[in-house]
Motif scaffolding. Structure first.
Motif, PDB file in Angstrom:
ATOM      1  N   ARG A 117       0.660  -1.299  -0.130  1.00  0.00           N
ATOM      2  CA  ARG A 117      -0.067  -0.034   0.246  1.00  0.00           C
ATOM      3  C   ARG A 117       0.728   1.216   0.048  1.00  0.00           C
ATOM      4  O   ARG A 117       0.659   2.285  -0.697  1.00  0.00           O
ATOM      5  CB  ARG A 117      -0.834  -0.075   1.374  1.00  0.00           C
ATOM      6  CG  ARG A 117      -1.998   1.330   1.348  1.00  0.00           C
ATOM      7  CD  ARG A 117      -2.903   0.962   2.541  1.00  0.00           C
ATOM      8  NE  ARG A 117      -3.971   2.097   2.455  1.00  0.00           N
ATOM      9  CZ  ARG A 117      -3.905   3.136   3.438  1.00  0.00           C
ATOM     10  NH1 ARG A 117      -2.861   3.082   4.313  1.00  0.00           N
ATOM     11  NH2 ARG A 117      -4.764   3.895   3.471  1.00  0.00           N
TER      12      ARG A 117
ATOM     13  N   HIS B  12       2.356   1.835  -3.393  1.00  0.00           N
ATOM     14  CA  HIS B  12       1.206   2.528  -4.280  1.00  0.00           C
ATOM     15  C   HIS B  12       1.191   4.027  -3.746  1.00  0.00           C
ATOM     16  O   HIS B  12       1.005   4.809  -4.760  1.00  0.00           O
ATOM     17  CB  HIS B  12      -0.031   1.745  -3.983  1.00  0.00           C
ATOM     18  CG  HIS B  12      -0.372   0.954  -5.159  1.00  0.00           C
ATOM     19  ND1 HIS B  12      -1.564   0.796  -5.720  1.00  0.00           N
ATOM     20  CD2 HIS B  12       0.398  -0.071  -5.716  1.00  0.00           C
ATOM     21  CE1 HIS B  12      -1.529  -0.282  -6.756  1.00  0.00           C
ATOM     22  NE2 HIS B  12      -0.255  -0.579  -6.665  1.00  0.00           N
TER      23      HIS B  12
ATOM     24  N   ALA C  75      -7.348  -5.218  -1.184  1.00  0.00           N
ATOM     25  CA  ALA C  75      -8.607  -5.400  -2.266  1.00  0.00           C
ATOM     26  C   ALA C  75      -8.971  -3.897  -2.675  1.00  0.00           C
ATOM     27  O   ALA C  75      -9.149  -3.596  -3.791  1.00  0.00           O
ATOM     28  CB  ALA C  75      -9.610  -6.393  -2.181  1.00  0.00           C
ATOM     29  N   ARG C  76      -9.442  -3.321  -1.398  1.00  0.00           N
ATOM     30  CA  ARG C  76      -9.857  -1.778  -1.768  1.00  0.00           C
ATOM     31  C   ARG C  76      -9.067  -1.003  -2.460  1.00  0.00           C
ATOM     32  O   ARG C  76      -9.317  -0.138  -3.275  1.00  0.00           O
ATOM     33  CB  ARG C  76     -10.440  -1.382  -0.431  1.00  0.00           C
ATOM     34  CG  ARG C  76     -11.052  -0.027  -0.364  1.00  0.00           C
ATOM     35  CD  ARG C  76     -11.916   0.213   0.883  1.00  0.00           C
ATOM     36  NE  ARG C  76     -10.816   0.604   1.896  1.00  0.00           N
ATOM     37  CZ  ARG C  76     -10.821  -0.573   2.992  1.00  0.00           C
ATOM     38  NH1 ARG C  76     -11.485  -1.437   3.134  1.00  0.00           N
ATOM     39  NH2 ARG C  76      -9.662  -0.142   3.945  1.00  0.00           N
ATOM     40  N   GLU C  77      -7.630  -1.198  -1.830  1.00  0.00           N
ATOM     41  CA  GLU C  77      -6.499  -0.072  -2.706  1.00  0.00           C
ATOM     42  C   GLU C  77      -6.145  -0.639  -3.842  1.00  0.00           C
ATOM     43  O   GLU C  77      -4.969  -0.059  -4.371  1.00  0.00           O
ATOM     44  CB  GLU C  77      -5.415  -0.099  -1.651  1.00  0.00           C
ATOM     45  CG  GLU C  77      -5.808   0.521  -0.110  1.00  0.00           C
ATOM     46  CD  GLU C  77      -6.170   1.881  -0.267  1.00  0.00           C
ATOM     47  OE1 GLU C  77      -5.387   2.766  -1.336  1.00  0.00           O
ATOM     48  OE2 GLU C  77      -6.863   2.566   0.376  1.00  0.00           O
ATOM     49  N   ARG C  78      -6.738  -1.908  -4.388  1.00  0.00           N
ATOM     50  CA  ARG C  78      -6.149  -2.335  -5.729  1.00  0.00           C
ATOM     51  C   ARG C  78      -4.931  -2.661  -5.926  1.00  0.00           C
ATOM     52  O   ARG C  78      -4.136  -2.163  -6.821  1.00  0.00           O
ATOM     53  CB  ARG C  78      -6.691  -1.696  -6.950  1.00  0.00           C
ATOM     54  CG  ARG C  78      -8.271  -1.415  -6.655  1.00  0.00           C
ATOM     55  CD  ARG C  78      -8.552  -0.290  -7.941  1.00  0.00           C
ATOM     56  NE  ARG C  78      -8.361  -0.368  -9.283  1.00  0.00           N
ATOM     57  CZ  ARG C  78      -9.121  -1.444 -10.029  1.00  0.00           C
ATOM     58  NH1 ARG C  78     -10.206  -1.665  -9.572  1.00  0.00           N
ATOM     59  NH2 ARG C  78      -8.747  -1.585 -11.224  1.00  0.00           N
TER      60      ARG C  78
ATOM     61  N   ASP D   9      -2.473  -4.381  -6.758  1.00  0.00           N
ATOM     62  CA  ASP D   9      -1.965  -5.289  -7.937  1.00  0.00           C
ATOM     63  C   ASP D   9      -0.656  -5.584  -7.828  1.00  0.00           C
ATOM     64  O   ASP D   9       0.227  -6.348  -8.533  1.00  0.00           O
ATOM     65  CB  ASP D   9      -2.419  -5.144  -9.218  1.00  0.00           C
ATOM     66  CG  ASP D   9      -2.041  -3.928  -9.717  1.00  0.00           C
ATOM     67  OD1 ASP D   9      -1.249  -3.074  -9.117  1.00  0.00           O
ATOM     68  OD2 ASP D   9      -2.553  -3.398 -10.849  1.00  0.00           O
TER      69      ASP D   9
ATOM     70  N   TRP E 152     -10.015 -10.683  -3.876  1.00  0.00           N
ATOM     71  CA  TRP E 152      -8.625 -11.054  -4.262  1.00  0.00           C
ATOM     72  C   TRP E 152      -8.779 -12.007  -5.437  1.00  0.00           C
ATOM     73  O   TRP E 152      -9.847 -12.370  -5.723  1.00  0.00           O
ATOM     74  CB  TRP E 152      -7.736 -11.638  -3.204  1.00  0.00           C
ATOM     75  CG  TRP E 152      -7.261 -10.988  -2.033  1.00  0.00           C
ATOM     76  CD1 TRP E 152      -7.868 -10.160  -1.230  1.00  0.00           C
ATOM     77  CD2 TRP E 152      -5.727 -10.787  -1.705  1.00  0.00           C
ATOM     78  NE1 TRP E 152      -6.999  -9.539  -0.289  1.00  0.00           N
ATOM     79  CE2 TRP E 152      -5.690  -9.977  -0.720  1.00  0.00           C
ATOM     80  CE3 TRP E 152      -4.629 -11.622  -2.181  1.00  0.00           C
ATOM     81  CZ2 TRP E 152      -4.564  -9.852   0.117  1.00  0.00           C
ATOM     82  CZ3 TRP E 152      -3.448 -11.290  -1.563  1.00  0.00           C
ATOM     83  CH2 TRP E 152      -3.454 -10.395  -0.560  1.00  0.00           C
ATOM     84  N   ASN E 153      -7.662 -11.700  -6.494  1.00  0.00           N
ATOM     85  CA  ASN E 153      -7.680 -12.952  -7.494  1.00  0.00           C
ATOM     86  C   ASN E 153      -7.063 -14.099  -6.901  1.00  0.00           C
ATOM     87  O   ASN E 153      -5.765 -14.079  -6.189  1.00  0.00           O
ATOM     88  CB  ASN E 153      -6.769 -12.275  -8.552  1.00  0.00           C
ATOM     89  CG  ASN E 153      -6.368 -13.144  -9.530  1.00  0.00           C
ATOM     90  OD1 ASN E 153      -7.333 -13.975 -10.107  1.00  0.00           O
ATOM     91  ND2 ASN E 153      -5.221 -13.108 -10.036  1.00  0.00           N
TER      92      ASN E 153
ATOM     93  N   ARG F 104      -3.927  -7.487 -13.251  1.00  0.00           N
ATOM     94  CA  ARG F 104      -4.093  -6.045 -12.714  1.00  0.00           C
ATOM     95  C   ARG F 104      -5.385  -5.849 -12.163  1.00  0.00           C
ATOM     96  O   ARG F 104      -6.363  -6.400 -12.412  1.00  0.00           O
ATOM     97  CB  ARG F 104      -3.913  -5.376 -14.034  1.00  0.00           C
ATOM     98  CG  ARG F 104      -2.691  -5.218 -14.855  1.00  0.00           C
ATOM     99  CD  ARG F 104      -1.514  -4.580 -14.254  1.00  0.00           C
ATOM    100  NE  ARG F 104      -0.447  -4.633 -14.514  1.00  0.00           N
ATOM    101  CZ  ARG F 104       0.589  -5.739 -14.408  1.00  0.00           C
ATOM    102  NH1 ARG F 104       0.482  -6.485 -13.434  1.00  0.00           N
ATOM    103  NH2 ARG F 104       1.863  -5.706 -14.917  1.00  0.00           N
ATOM    104  N   GLY F 105      -5.238  -4.908 -10.983  1.00  0.00           N
ATOM    105  CA  GLY F 105      -6.556  -4.430 -10.552  1.00  0.00           C
ATOM    106  C   GLY F 105      -6.726  -5.093  -9.315  1.00  0.00           C
ATOM    107  O   GLY F 105      -7.679  -4.554  -8.560  1.00  0.00           O
ATOM    108  N   GLN F 106      -6.102  -6.219  -8.838  1.00  0.00           N
ATOM    109  CA  GLN F 106      -6.425  -6.974  -7.678  1.00  0.00           C
ATOM    110  C   GLN F 106      -5.077  -7.395  -6.973  1.00  0.00           C
ATOM    111  O   GLN F 106      -4.144  -7.848  -7.962  1.00  0.00           O
ATOM    112  CB  GLN F 106      -7.409  -8.135  -7.917  1.00  0.00           C
ATOM    113  CG  GLN F 106      -8.782  -7.473  -8.087  1.00  0.00           C
ATOM    114  CD  GLN F 106      -9.289  -8.989  -8.706  1.00  0.00           C
ATOM    115  OE1 GLN F 106      -9.252  -9.580  -9.728  1.00  0.00           O
ATOM    116  NE2 GLN F 106     -10.248  -9.497  -7.563  1.00  0.00           N
TER     117      GLN F 106
END
Length: 515
Positions: free
Chosen positions: A219, A222, A259-262, A264, A300-301, A393-395
């Motif tokens: 986090r 990012h 997950a909320r913060e994406r 990836d 999550w993925n 991407r994205g998770q």
């Protein structure tokens, strides 16, 4: 593999209508692809909810690998060399712990955890874990890797092959030395930067410290990128953890934040060897299913890595779906029994459950059945899962890797309830381990627990160093080198101290104004 109904579903009152719906869906999938099929499924779910149908989609997928055979990328390495390297590290890690406990039986240590995770570590080291190249623009600043604490002997074993640790260092595993003995340093039990400040990047333990820390590191990376403070694009946070470790509150308390913060840039690898300190992680259930529901529900993925390449042919010939259905009905307690037993037992008690399974195994010898790998021991499958995770991407992504606790320890420990606490092996077990991994050791050398390091000009050592050079250097390494920060003049940050406002100020108020 044909589509078959779930055996746990309610009784089908109209099989013909069910077959027509299934055929229509498969035709749509073949004609218009998965995106269109997924869109229509979403529409049907929304419609069912509007009509108050008391149903929700299940969060579990079939008990097979998420990455299909046809979606696997080509393996970019030399399988034979990587398997030999992995065998060397398994041996050195085992020898380190057993030697330590021969000298002082109270010191402890873990053999079986790294034995199960060795392949997961090595694919990362050889193909994915980037080291810090430097501070100049355009240079990779390195991935952050949180290592499963009980697998620390394996990380030391790799550092020994790389030349950063010597034999005397390994001999002093789990012993703090106030004064170095013959140039040796003590190797701490688990990753601990305070005790080994130039080696370990992060402290981890078996109580959830690593998982939650990895989320907040990802986090913050990012945050640095988004604020334009430091470009962390292209960097990953990797975490290798145990399935029992997921029961710690700290391990799962920040999953929804990730997950909320994406995030990836975050990849977890959960080593599902199905055992903890005091027995099975789950006896009458499947931890992989439980974790899949948990991570999927948290956003999550999820990538399941369950079966090795030797199973591909069995799945392809499983025209009735019996193999997939039986694996999905086998609880972890049974799975551990199969891990602890030999090929003949597995032929009789697993493949012997159904005529269709017996037919699948008919052309296999007992030894071939015994050598069927779980996904976490297959380098090709591991690489495919890691590649899928790194490109998502994205998770955030979690890889649920099925392994055998104490892999390769045979009757001395593989899949047995006592294997987590196994600290010593008798001479027969050492010879059996030597034979299992075809190690270049005489019987005398194996009994003496001689460490193995190939010649510097050997194919194995050249391969090991070349792959780390491609990835920027060696890991783990803790660097304190950083760019100097200009200290702003006091007038810019401490006016309250230079020009008092005529009233007292709390510490909190002063700190906030300073910020």
């Amino acid at each position: 593999m044909s589509e078959t109904a779930d055996s746990s579903a309610p009784m089908d009152r109209d099989p013909q209508e069910t077959a027509e719906w299934r055929e229509a869906f498969l035709a749509l999938l073949a004609a218009q692809g998965s995106e269109r099929a997924g869109f229509l499924l979403d529409q049907l779910v929304e419609l069912a909810h509007r009509q108050r149908v008391p149903w929700r989609p299940r969060l579990n997928t079939p008990y097979v690998n998420t990455v299909a055979v046809e979606a696997q990328p080509p393996f970019p390495g030399d399988l034979a060399i990587e398997e030999r390297l992995c065998s060397l590290m398994r041996w050195n890690a085992l020898a380190m712990v057993v030697r330590t406990n021969r000298a002082a039986g109270e010191l402890g240590g873990h053999i079986a955890s790294y034995a199960s995770a060795a392949d997961l570590f090595e694919v990362g080291f050889n193909h994915f874990f980037r080291a810090r190249e430097g501070l100049e623009p355009g240079q990779h600043r390195g991935d952050l890797v949180f290592f499963q604490p009980h697998s620390a002997p394996g990380v030391y074993a790799r550092a020994f092959l790389e030349g950063f640790l010597g034999e005397q260092d390994l001999v002093h595993f789990r012993r703090e030395l106030t004064a170095p003995e013959a140039g040796a340093r003590g190797l701490c039990s688990y990753p601990h930067p305070h005790l080994m400040p130039d080696f370990w990047q992060f402290p981890t333990g078996s109580m959830g410290l690593g998982p939650i820390s990895s989320i907040y590191h990802a986090r913050f990376m990012h945050y640095l990128t988004d604020r334009g403070l430091l470009d962390c694009a292209g960097r990953k946070v990797w975490g290798v953890f145990g399935d029992g470790e997921m029961d710690e509150p700290e391990s799962t308390s920040a999953l929804t934040l990730a997950a909320r913060e994406r995030l990836d840039n975050l990849v977890w690898v959960v080593n599902c060897n199905l055992q903890r300190l005091d027995g099975p992680v789950r006896g009458n259930d499947r931890i992989v299913d439980e974790l899949e529901r948990l991570f999927t529900g948290s956003g999550w993925n999820v990538i399941k890595l369950l079966w090795g390449s030797d199973w591909d042919g069995l799945f392809a010939r499983d025209l009735t779906g019996t193999l997939v259905r039986t694996l999905g009905e086998t609880v972890d307690g049974q799975m551990q029994t199969f891990a602890a037993k030999d090929g003949r037992y597995n032929r009789d008690h697993f493949f012997g459950q159904h005529p269709e399974l017996a037919a699948l195994a008919q052309g296999m010898t007992d030894e071939q059945i015994d050598r069927l790998k779980r996904g976490g021991h297959d380098l090709v499958k591991i690489h495919a899962a890691y590649a899928a995770a790194a490109s998502h991407r994205g998770q955030p992504t979690v890889i649920l890797a099925l392994t055998k606790k104490g892999y390769g320890m045979g009757a001395a420990g593989q899949g047995r309830m006592t294997t987590h606490s196994q600290k010593k092996l008798d001479e027969d077990a050492l010879i059996e381990f030597r034979n299992r991994f075809n190690l270049p050791l005489s019987d005398e050398d194996a009994r003496a627990l001689r460490f193995l390091r190939p010649a510097d000009d050997s194919a194995e050592m050249r391969y090991l160093h070349e792959h780390r050079r491609r990835l920027g250097g060696y890991l783990p390494r803790r660097s304190t080198e950083c760019e100097p920060l200009e200290i702003p003049p006091m007038e810019r940050w401490a006016r309250f101290a230079l020009a008092p406002e005529g009233r007292e100020m709390s510490t909190t108020m002063a700190f906030v104004r300073m910020m």
